[in-house]
Design a protein around this motif. Structure first.
Motif, PDB file in Angstrom:
ATOM      1  N   HIS A 176      37.441   7.891  -3.323  1.00  0.00           N
ATOM      2  CA  HIS A 176      36.553   8.845  -2.668  1.00  0.00           C
ATOM      3  C   HIS A 176      37.176   9.266  -1.347  1.00  0.00           C
ATOM      4  O   HIS A 176      37.724   8.442  -0.630  1.00  0.00           O
ATOM      5  CB  HIS A 176      35.188   8.221  -2.372  1.00  0.00           C
ATOM      6  CG  HIS A 176      34.325   8.068  -3.569  1.00  0.00           C
ATOM      7  ND1 HIS A 176      34.587   7.171  -4.559  1.00  0.00           N
ATOM      8  CD2 HIS A 176      33.190   8.699  -3.930  1.00  0.00           C
ATOM      9  CE1 HIS A 176      33.647   7.247  -5.487  1.00  0.00           C
ATOM     10  NE2 HIS A 176      32.789   8.179  -5.126  1.00  0.00           N
ATOM     11  N   ARG A 232      35.999  20.077  -6.872  1.00  0.00           N
ATOM     12  CA  ARG A 232      35.507  18.951  -7.674  1.00  0.00           C
ATOM     13  C   ARG A 232      35.681  19.226  -9.169  1.00  0.00           C
ATOM     14  O   ARG A 232      36.089  18.340  -9.916  1.00  0.00           O
ATOM     15  CB  ARG A 232      34.035  18.691  -7.363  1.00  0.00           C
ATOM     16  CG  ARG A 232      33.820  18.096  -5.985  1.00  0.00           C
ATOM     17  CD  ARG A 232      32.357  18.045  -5.666  1.00  0.00           C
ATOM     18  NE  ARG A 232      32.118  17.395  -4.384  1.00  0.00           N
ATOM     19  CZ  ARG A 232      30.977  17.463  -3.730  1.00  0.00           C
ATOM     20  NH1 ARG A 232      29.963  18.165  -4.239  1.00  0.00           N
ATOM     21  NH2 ARG A 232      30.828  16.857  -2.582  1.00  0.00           N
ATOM     22  N   ARG A 233      35.398  20.440  -9.590  1.00  0.00           N
ATOM     23  CA  ARG A 233      35.550  20.813 -11.007  1.00  0.00           C
ATOM     24  C   ARG A 233      37.027  20.718 -11.411  1.00  0.00           C
ATOM     25  O   ARG A 233      37.347  20.239 -12.491  1.00  0.00           O
ATOM     26  CB  ARG A 233      35.020  22.222 -11.218  1.00  0.00           C
ATOM     27  CG  ARG A 233      34.917  22.617 -12.684  1.00  0.00           C
ATOM     28  CD  ARG A 233      34.288  24.003 -12.876  1.00  0.00           C
ATOM     29  NE  ARG A 233      32.940  24.044 -12.317  1.00  0.00           N
ATOM     30  CZ  ARG A 233      32.509  24.990 -11.458  1.00  0.00           C
ATOM     31  NH1 ARG A 233      33.288  25.974 -11.097  1.00  0.00           N
ATOM     32  NH2 ARG A 233      31.277  24.960 -11.010  1.00  0.00           N
ATOM     33  N   VAL A 269      34.569  14.033  -1.812  1.00  0.00           N
ATOM     34  CA  VAL A 269      35.322  14.414  -2.995  1.00  0.00           C
ATOM     35  C   VAL A 269      35.728  13.131  -3.696  1.00  0.00           C
ATOM     36  O   VAL A 269      36.351  12.258  -3.086  1.00  0.00           O
ATOM     37  CB  VAL A 269      36.569  15.253  -2.638  1.00  0.00           C
ATOM     38  CG1 VAL A 269      37.334  15.644  -3.891  1.00  0.00           C
ATOM     39  CG2 VAL A 269      36.173  16.499  -1.845  1.00  0.00           C
ATOM     40  N   LYS A 270      35.343  13.018  -4.953  1.00  0.00           N
ATOM     41  CA  LYS A 270      35.607  11.795  -5.712  1.00  0.00           C
ATOM     42  C   LYS A 270      36.963  11.881  -6.406  1.00  0.00           C
ATOM     43  O   LYS A 270      37.067  12.394  -7.518  1.00  0.00           O
ATOM     44  CB  LYS A 270      34.498  11.552  -6.732  1.00  0.00           C
ATOM     45  CG  LYS A 270      33.163  11.300  -6.086  1.00  0.00           C
ATOM     46  CD  LYS A 270      32.069  11.111  -7.110  1.00  0.00           C
ATOM     47  CE  LYS A 270      30.742  10.945  -6.398  1.00  0.00           C
ATOM     48  NZ  LYS A 270      29.635  10.827  -7.329  1.00  0.00           N
ATOM     49  N   ASP A 271      37.976  11.418  -5.711  1.00  0.00           N
ATOM     50  CA  ASP A 271      39.327  11.308  -6.261  1.00  0.00           C
ATOM     51  C   ASP A 271      40.172  10.621  -5.204  1.00  0.00           C
ATOM     52  O   ASP A 271      39.723  10.426  -4.071  1.00  0.00           O
ATOM     53  CB  ASP A 271      39.914  12.681  -6.607  1.00  0.00           C
ATOM     54  CG  ASP A 271      40.869  12.611  -7.806  1.00  0.00           C
ATOM     55  OD1 ASP A 271      41.715  11.691  -7.831  1.00  0.00           O
ATOM     56  OD2 ASP A 271      40.768  13.454  -8.692  1.00  0.00           O
ATOM     57  N   PHE A 294      34.157  23.435  -2.365  1.00  0.00           N
ATOM     58  CA  PHE A 294      33.976  22.046  -2.803  1.00  0.00           C
ATOM     59  C   PHE A 294      33.579  21.967  -4.273  1.00  0.00           C
ATOM     60  O   PHE A 294      34.061  21.108  -5.007  1.00  0.00           O
ATOM     61  CB  PHE A 294      32.941  21.333  -1.928  1.00  0.00           C
ATOM     62  CG  PHE A 294      33.531  20.738  -0.684  1.00  0.00           C
ATOM     63  CD1 PHE A 294      33.857  19.395  -0.631  1.00  0.00           C
ATOM     64  CD2 PHE A 294      33.758  21.523   0.429  1.00  0.00           C
ATOM     65  CE1 PHE A 294      34.404  18.841   0.515  1.00  0.00           C
ATOM     66  CE2 PHE A 294      34.318  20.983   1.575  1.00  0.00           C
ATOM     67  CZ  PHE A 294      34.639  19.638   1.622  1.00  0.00           C
TER      68      PHE A 294
END
Length: 176
Positions: free
Chosen positions: A135, A171-172, A55-57, A167
């Motif tokens: 990430h 992500r959205r 997860v990119k955050d 997921f």
């Protein structure tokens, strides 16, 4: 609700799942940066599912979105209602009741669950930072005994797809 194990016992069970022998897990579904595995449950006749993905955050923001609370119902397409019915002394631990949407063209009807949720910032690799600062490698576990007359293949397909969609939805939501 009768006698419930304490939050530490439940959290230790979850960490035990995380440390379980990797040879027991079988891939149920794989999609870009997300994999779902399953293995027979030791608690009942169904399966324990493990999902892991990138997860990119930043991890603290990821945690805010996945723990039961105000953000969750806004983005999780599987949940149609959610109520926290018991909180524990340990941070990130609660018992919740939620209703899921129907799956597989309502072959699996909407259902209500009572669930233990243990969400932590970092605990033995359950959510860990990757080499990139924004990430996270998120790992989750779920075991659900759906019972009824459902073929196991339908349950497996719905569980794996639902966990992948978790997921995708997360992500959205984090992009906004």
């Amino acid at each position: 609700m009768g006698d419930l194990p304490n939050a530490s016992q439940l959290a230790n069970t979850l960490v035990g799942y995380h440390n379980a022998n990797g040879d027991d897990w079988r891939v149920a579904k794989n999609m870009k940066d997300v994999t779902v595995w399953r293995k027979p449950s030791e608690e009942f006749s169904g399966f324990l599912y493990k999902v892991q993905g990138i997860v990119k955050d930043i991890p603290t923001r990821i945690i805010d979105y996945i723990r039961p609370g105000p953000y969750r119902l806004n983005w999780d397409s599987l949940m149609t209602s959610m109520d926290i019915v018991k909180t524990f002394d340990e941070p990130g631990c609660c018992m919740l009741r939620y209703t899921t949407a129907g799956q597989l063209w309502n072959i699996i009807a909407p259902r209500e669950f009572v669930d233990f949720s243990y969400t932590t910032d970092y605990q033995n690799g359950l959510l860990s930072c990757e080499g990139a600062p924004a990430h996270g490698l998120l790992t989750g576990y779920i075991q659900t005994d759906l019972r009824g007359m459902l073929p196991q293949s339908a349950v497996d397909s719905a569980m794996a797809s639902g966990l992948i969609n978790f997921f995708v939805d997360l992500r959205r939501a984090l992009i906004v």
